[in-house]
Motif scaffolding. Sequence first.
Motif: not given
Length: 495
Positions: A288-296, A298-300, A336-340
Amino acid sequence: MNFTPSRKNVALEELKKPSYDHDLQLYREIPDININLDEFEEWAIERLKVLQILEQLSLKGNTSNYEDFTKSVVQEIKKEGLKHMHKLINGGIYKDYNENCVARKRDLCSHFILRLIYCKSDELRKWFINREIELFKLRWTLLSKSDKLKFLSSNNTNYSAVSEEEHQIMVDSMGSLATAGNNNEYFKVRWTQVLDLVRNRKVYLCDGFAYVIQTDVISGVCQTFRSELSQELVKCFQKFSIISEDERFGAFIKYLHQSYMGKNYSVTENMSTLSINTIDHSSKSFPLCMKRLHVVLRSEHHLKHQARQQYGLFLKGAGLPLEQALVLWRSEFTKKMDADKFDKQYSYNIRHNYGKEGKKVNYTPYSCMKIIMGAVGLDEYHGCPYKHTNSQALKQLLETSNISTQSIQEILNLSQNGHYQIACTKYFEAHNGVSPSCTAINHPNQFFEESQKLKGFNVESTINDSQVNESSVIDDIENNEFDQTMVDFVDKMDE
């Protein structure tokens, strides 16, 4: 205890000390003996494994039949290769007296070493006391009648024999409620030492004394042991700051309580490869701890440093190669940010975790205990959801996992009572329909590996399942302070 730099044979004179005359101890006297640093670490880890086995089996609800519970503990201790404790709790039957004393010495020293490690907070002291009481009860149960009597007489427990006259008075007073047996089956002790028995009306009281049947003596002895151990841990804490400054073992006693002692997940060669193309599907096998981080993520499209460390090292341990890791994090963050900016501020840390930058250390994925003991701030998603998430939020998180309402409630109850790893194990059972092959989940990558195996995937590590990663315990401890420095530095960049 004194610590010597190299291993030496134990002197026969030392083994003949009174401290080693009995298999069971109340640990009232600090041993004044020489042990080397290898023994210091090895014995502490060995005892900690025993205490963790007791916790995991007791929290899984195996204590209703204490005889079966005892057998389960003994079998698990043997299975884990803890041969000295296994032999000791089975009556200490050895080929000779000296071999018996060596095992007793390990028991005595390891207890006092763990006092140093678990004296640092109320939470740690409570955990250590409860586990030591469980171990004491188990070992008492397995003692012979003669050894129990020897223990009571040699430890000044204030239990005294009951005369035939006193026994007759007790029988006459209790009438039909009197317990069958003769005076040899009873002891008398001050009633304040057996409050549990008095509360449950299991003793006869007369003139300030409680008359206790042999089978119930353990209650009063444990009450004495608990009281004395609690006081000694407080005294130990008062000296902890001085002791922890010793460069030989300071880091060890500071961090052992949150170290992982199981399979090594820092080695990823020859594992089934996790890729960015399969990660969404594989996340069904995440804890559950890692599933939550994965979802966040992907979404944030962003995670703060501690969350990146926790999740990134987990993915590394699950088999995600460095090149794929860089692609995954870059593809999300550049939304959310540029590659550099990503290359300048984040790619270095990813390569660093894979041992390609800085000290080039092959960092170990976080264990459950390290995650549980970590701090989690506002609007942060790392940590253990069973500890760092309130009940309502945890319930909502569990409801997205397609498990039964009954299982959700059981997990919530375990979480509220502080049994975080058992709650995770219960989640595994509810999610997969079967129990894990181990007693309890101790590592997120262990959860993933076990879950993948159930789904038919070939998840193999270069480290054998039976191999205990004791060297990684020390490596993890040594890297702890360095990791925190990196955290503080990167967090400032993040803000």
